[in-house]
Scaffold this motif. Structure first.
Motif, mmCIF file in Angstrom:
data_model
loop_
_atom_site.group_PDB
_atom_site.id
_atom_site.type_symbol
_atom_site.label_atom_id
_atom_site.label_comp_id
_atom_site.label_asym_id
_atom_site.label_seq_id
_atom_site.Cartn_x
_atom_site.Cartn_y
_atom_site.Cartn_z
ATOM 1 N N ILE A 154 -30.794 -15.344 40.973
ATOM 2 C CA ILE A 154 -30.145 -14.634 39.870
ATOM 3 C C ILE A 154 -30.006 -13.150 40.212
ATOM 4 O O ILE A 154 -30.822 -12.582 40.942
ATOM 5 C CB ILE A 154 -30.944 -14.775 38.558
ATOM 6 C CG1 ILE A 154 -32.380 -14.265 38.749
ATOM 7 C CG2 ILE A 154 -30.931 -16.211 38.067
ATOM 8 C CD1 ILE A 154 -33.165 -14.158 37.460
ATOM 9 N N SER A 155 -28.982 -12.533 39.695
ATOM 10 C CA SER A 155 -28.800 -11.090 39.849
ATOM 11 C C SER A 155 -28.738 -10.451 38.471
ATOM 12 O O SER A 155 -28.207 -11.035 37.520
ATOM 13 C CB SER A 155 -27.522 -10.790 40.638
ATOM 14 O OG SER A 155 -26.397 -11.364 40.008
ATOM 15 N N ILE A 156 -29.268 -9.241 38.373
ATOM 16 C CA ILE A 156 -29.352 -8.515 37.113
ATOM 17 C C ILE A 156 -28.201 -7.516 37.019
ATOM 18 O O ILE A 156 -27.910 -6.796 37.972
ATOM 19 C CB ILE A 156 -30.700 -7.768 37.004
ATOM 20 C CG1 ILE A 156 -31.858 -8.759 37.094
ATOM 21 C CG2 ILE A 156 -30.784 -6.952 35.735
ATOM 22 C CD1 ILE A 156 -33.207 -8.086 37.277
ATOM 23 N N LYS A 157 -27.571 -7.486 35.865
ATOM 24 C CA LYS A 157 -26.500 -6.526 35.606
ATOM 25 C C LYS A 157 -26.842 -5.780 34.316
ATOM 26 O O LYS A 157 -26.964 -6.389 33.263
ATOM 27 C CB LYS A 157 -25.146 -7.224 35.440
ATOM 28 C CG LYS A 157 -24.714 -8.065 36.636
ATOM 29 C CD LYS A 157 -24.307 -7.196 37.808
ATOM 30 C CE LYS A 157 -23.792 -8.054 38.967
ATOM 31 N NZ LYS A 157 -23.443 -7.224 40.142
ATOM 32 N N ILE A 158 -27.019 -4.477 34.413
ATOM 33 C CA ILE A 158 -27.258 -3.649 33.234
ATOM 34 C C ILE A 158 -26.244 -2.516 33.231
ATOM 35 O O ILE A 158 -26.121 -1.779 34.213
ATOM 36 C CB ILE A 158 -28.693 -3.098 33.190
ATOM 37 C CG1 ILE A 158 -29.702 -4.241 33.153
ATOM 38 C CG2 ILE A 158 -28.881 -2.180 31.986
ATOM 39 C CD1 ILE A 158 -31.145 -3.793 33.135
ATOM 40 N N GLN A 159 -25.535 -2.396 32.140
ATOM 41 C CA GLN A 159 -24.475 -1.407 32.020
ATOM 42 C C GLN A 159 -24.826 -0.410 30.931
ATOM 43 O O GLN A 159 -25.226 -0.793 29.826
ATOM 44 C CB GLN A 159 -23.153 -2.111 31.683
ATOM 45 C CG GLN A 159 -21.950 -1.192 31.577
ATOM 46 C CD GLN A 159 -20.729 -1.933 31.064
ATOM 47 O OE1 GLN A 159 -20.674 -2.343 29.909
ATOM 48 N NE2 GLN A 159 -19.757 -2.131 31.940
ATOM 49 N N LEU A 160 -24.694 0.872 31.246
ATOM 50 C CA LEU A 160 -24.790 1.898 30.214
ATOM 51 C C LEU A 160 -23.421 1.981 29.549
ATOM 52 O O LEU A 160 -22.483 2.548 30.091
ATOM 53 C CB LEU A 160 -25.176 3.252 30.816
ATOM 54 C CG LEU A 160 -25.208 4.429 29.836
ATOM 55 C CD1 LEU A 160 -26.276 4.219 28.767
ATOM 56 C CD2 LEU A 160 -25.432 5.746 30.570
ATOM 57 N N VAL A 161 -23.303 1.373 28.364
ATOM 58 C CA VAL A 161 -22.029 1.376 27.656
ATOM 59 C C VAL A 161 -21.751 2.755 27.085
ATOM 60 O O VAL A 161 -20.675 3.319 27.266
ATOM 61 C CB VAL A 161 -22.026 0.319 26.529
ATOM 62 C CG1 VAL A 161 -20.680 0.298 25.808
ATOM 63 C CG2 VAL A 161 -22.336 -1.059 27.096
ATOM 64 N N HIS A 162 -22.752 3.299 26.370
ATOM 65 C CA HIS A 162 -22.635 4.651 25.809
ATOM 66 C C HIS A 162 -23.987 5.345 25.917
ATOM 67 O O HIS A 162 -25.019 4.764 25.551
ATOM 68 C CB HIS A 162 -22.263 4.612 24.320
ATOM 69 C CG HIS A 162 -20.916 4.056 24.023
ATOM 70 N ND1 HIS A 162 -19.745 4.618 24.514
ATOM 71 C CD2 HIS A 162 -20.539 3.003 23.269
ATOM 72 C CE1 HIS A 162 -18.718 3.912 24.069
ATOM 73 N NE2 HIS A 162 -19.163 2.930 23.330
ATOM 74 N N PRO A 163 -24.034 6.590 26.388
ATOM 75 C CA PRO A 163 -25.277 7.347 26.290
ATOM 76 C C PRO A 163 -25.573 7.672 24.833
ATOM 77 O O PRO A 163 -24.692 7.600 23.966
ATOM 78 C CB PRO A 163 -24.981 8.621 27.091
ATOM 79 C CG PRO A 163 -23.500 8.772 27.032
ATOM 80 C CD PRO A 163 -22.941 7.379 26.991
ATOM 81 N N SER A 164 -26.811 8.025 24.548
ATOM 82 C CA SER A 164 -27.219 8.287 23.166
ATOM 83 C C SER A 164 -26.395 9.394 22.523
ATOM 84 O O SER A 164 -26.127 9.362 21.314
ATOM 85 C CB SER A 164 -28.702 8.645 23.120
ATOM 86 O OG SER A 164 -28.975 9.748 23.983
ATOM 87 N N GLU A 165 -25.958 10.347 23.314
ATOM 88 C CA GLU A 165 -25.159 11.437 22.768
ATOM 89 C C GLU A 165 -23.809 10.942 22.276
ATOM 90 O O GLU A 165 -23.284 11.424 21.258
ATOM 91 C CB GLU A 165 -24.983 12.536 23.824
ATOM 92 C CG GLU A 165 -26.241 13.298 24.176
ATOM 93 C CD GLU A 165 -27.223 12.528 25.060
ATOM 94 O OE1 GLU A 165 -28.362 12.975 25.220
ATOM 95 O OE2 GLU A 165 -26.828 11.465 25.592
ATOM 96 N N ALA A 166 -23.230 9.956 22.965
ATOM 97 C CA ALA A 166 -21.971 9.357 22.506
ATOM 98 C C ALA A 166 -22.212 8.504 21.269
ATOM 99 O O ALA A 166 -21.388 8.479 20.349
ATOM 100 C CB ALA A 166 -21.352 8.510 23.627
ATOM 101 N N VAL A 167 -23.357 7.804 21.229
ATOM 102 C CA VAL A 167 -23.700 6.998 20.052
ATOM 103 C C VAL A 167 -23.836 7.895 18.828
ATOM 104 O O VAL A 167 -23.414 7.527 17.713
ATOM 105 C CB VAL A 167 -25.006 6.211 20.302
ATOM 106 C CG1 VAL A 167 -25.511 5.578 19.012
ATOM 107 C CG2 VAL A 167 -24.774 5.150 21.365
ATOM 108 N N LYS A 168 -24.391 9.080 19.015
ATOM 109 C CA LYS A 168 -24.522 10.029 17.912
ATOM 110 C C LYS A 168 -23.144 10.395 17.354
ATOM 111 O O LYS A 168 -22.952 10.476 16.135
ATOM 112 C CB LYS A 168 -25.249 11.283 18.395
ATOM 113 C CG LYS A 168 -25.460 12.327 17.319
ATOM 114 C CD LYS A 168 -26.177 13.543 17.895
ATOM 115 C CE LYS A 168 -26.315 14.642 16.846
ATOM 116 N NZ LYS A 168 -26.968 15.850 17.421
ATOM 117 N N VAL A 169 -22.175 10.577 18.236
ATOM 118 C CA VAL A 169 -20.803 10.879 17.808
ATOM 119 C C VAL A 169 -20.213 9.674 17.073
ATOM 120 O O VAL A 169 -19.587 9.815 16.014
ATOM 121 C CB VAL A 169 -19.923 11.269 19.010
ATOM 122 C CG1 VAL A 169 -18.469 11.460 18.580
ATOM 123 C CG2 VAL A 169 -20.444 12.544 19.665
#
Length: 543
Positions: A154-169
């Motif tokens: 198995i291979s792991i894929k983790i994506q940063l969709v939005h940083p917390s600063e973008a989530v705040k916006v």
């Protein structure tokens, strides 16, 4: 005096007996509950290992000004597989730790980042994938749990969709009312006079009362207000639409130039580096496992669960026995049933798919518009009806205002009964609205469901969650109105509101979309639609 003491002693003794009796029954109840939970855990070892850890109720974001060099940076964010060297088997849970860091490599001290996590089989012949479940510890670190459903690399894929600063916006813009621009036309059928006015999905304090046409319906928590035409009465409202081009310009006004950078590279939908990159080997399970999953009964423990994985083009639930239905299976399952579907275009796909597979036929001479995307099958006595939910529907074409009905009103008019199935999907058109709007709308719907169940026991009601959608890098306004983060917040509201409701089955489609084999799309491909319908049919016809 002695008599008074005697009465006091009697009262005290009685009180002690009552308290001790209550305590005995309470402890007995607690022991039974623990025993029942233990038995369920034994029946499903994977569920006993994996408890979906919900993020804290309070947001993990700090209230600070935006500094780009302190934004979570995907190139510096660290991913560590805990206990990587251990031997893993099917049924185990793989744990991954994510440490968010900024542009300068400094660890973040607060949370709020939005990640997408999934496992893929390295062996292409398996074509397997599953979703990981992220817990935000509010200190810049995150735990990701991956259930191991299949054997192989198995291979792991983790994506940063939005940083917390973008989530705040996103959170700030979401709570801003009347961001989207809607218009309705008012038509005098006698004189043919027409006027077009702007309309609003929330109350608009800047519009004086005497200049409003208020079409809101308080009992279903629905709000729709239009600017009043100069010479036409409010009753002449005819058609409405959402204007896409105007919405783009208006939405961008809610964010600064600096904030717009958060929705561009390198902060948007970036894959994190996994070191080392070598796949992890998962062996066949050594423990005896249940040969058959329980039937999909819709009980509170499993109705909201989305645990499972893709095997080829089929979604395999790990909670209940979701079967693959053939055309003949569907016909037998839906025989003598009426299916009502209401919501957005993601449930419209269900009715269109049934129309093709069952098949269903529409006769415009005898049927109203609710059957246009469904229809009847006289041989099997199957009827399917679909309607959009009431505004704010994000439809670019002009649509007749009076063709739309509130879902709670629709539920109050349905006769119901054991041969009635209701499927609801209310999320895609609400991602741009304050979260309280969908929450209040769902509250009214839940009340209508309970009324329906009281008068027509046996009616089957299903509410589906949201899914991921297509991503359009660079178009800031697209994310401000329809980001996956926004859809996931609504998914959590649906889970919270209906998961423990005995009158509703939550069809949780979020995980299957996070790791789907096809491309992300608000209107997913046939593989996704068929697997969603397999879940629906498995609950209607579990045997």
């Amino acid at each position: 005096m002695a008599s008074a003491r005697m009465y006091t002693l009697v009262y005290v003794t009685a009180a002690v007996i009552i308290i001790m009796t209550w305590r005995f029954h309470y402890q007995r109840s607690m022991i039974w509950d623990e025993y029942t939970a233990h038995r369920q855990d034994v029946l499903n070892p994977l569920l006993s290992k994996l408890r979906l850890m919900e993020p804290p109720v309070e947001p993990c974001l700090l209230n600070r000004s935006l500094l780009l060099d302190q934004v979570t940076h995907p190139k510096n964010t660290m991913v560590v597989v805990l206990n990587r060297e251990r031997v893993y088997h099917q049924g185990d849970v793989l744990t991954v730790r994510v440490v968010a860091r900024d542009k300068e490599g400094r660890p973040k001290t607060y949370g709020g980042d939005f990640f997408r996590a999934r496992l893929n089989s390295s062996d292409r012949s398996l074509q397997a994938s599953s979703a990981g479940h992220v817990t935000d510890h509010c200190n810049g670190t995150y735990t990701v749990l991956f259930p191991l459903y299949w054997a192989g690399n198995i291979s792991i894929k983790i994506q940063l969709v939005h940083p917390s600063e973008a989530v705040k916006v996103l959170r700030r813009v979401r709570e801003t009312t009347n961001k989207r621009v809607f218009y309705c036309t008012f038509v005098d059928v006698k004189t043919k006079a027409t006027q077009t006015r702007q309309c609003f999905s929330s109350a608009n304090p800047s519009l004086p009362q005497h200049q409003q046409c208020d079409f809101s319906k308080r009992e279903v928590n629905g709000t729709w207000i239009c600017q009043k035409p100069d010479k036409l009465p409010c009753s002449t409202i005819s058609k409405c639409r959402w204007k896409k081009s105007t919405n783009r310009v208006k939405t961008l006004a809610f964010v600064s130039q600096e904030e717009r950078k958060l929705f561009q590279n390198p902060y948007l939908e970036e894959e994190l580096e996994i070191d080392p990159k070598e796949p992890i080997r998962v062996l066949e399970t050594e423990l005896p496992t249940p040969q058959h999953l329980p039937a999909c009964t819709g009980n509170a423990r499993e109705s909201g669960a989305s645990l499972g994985h893709w095997s080829g083009k089929v979604w395999r639930s790990s909670v209940c026995n979701v079967r693959v239905f053939t055309k003949e299976d569907i016909q037998r399952c839906l025989a003598n049933k009426t299916v009502f579907m209401q919501g957005d275009s993601t449930v419209r796909q269900w009715s269109q798919r049934m129309q093709k597979v069952v098949p269903l036929y529409y006769n415009d001479a005898t049927m109203d518009s609710s059957a246009r995307l469904g229809g009847d099958n006289s041989r099997w006595n199957i009827s399917v009806r679909f309607r959009f939910h009431h505004f704010p529907t994000q439809v670019g074409a002009w649509v007749f205002f009076h063709d739309f009905s509130y879902t709670a009103d629709m539920l109050d008019t349905i006769p119901g009964g054991p041969d009635t199935v209701i499927g609801l999907s209310l999320w895609a058109h609400f991602t741009a609205e304050p979260l309280e709007m969908i929450r209040s709308r769902l509250n009214a719907i839940r009340g209508a469901i309970h009324r329906l169940m009281r008068r027509s026991p046996g009616t089957r009601v299903f509410v589906r969650t949201g899914t991921t959608r297509e991503h359009r890098g660079g178009k800031v306004e697209y994310y401000l109105l329809g980001s996956d983060w926004l859809a996931y917040q609504i998914t959590k509201v649906i889970r919270e509101m209906f998961r423990a409701d005995p009158d509703v089955v939550v069809l949780d489609t979020w995980d299957m979309s996070v790791c789907q084999p096809g491309k992300d799309n608000v209107h997913p491909d046939q593989t996704m639609v068929d697997s969603q319908l397999n879940g629906l049919f498995s609950h209607i016809c579990p045997n």
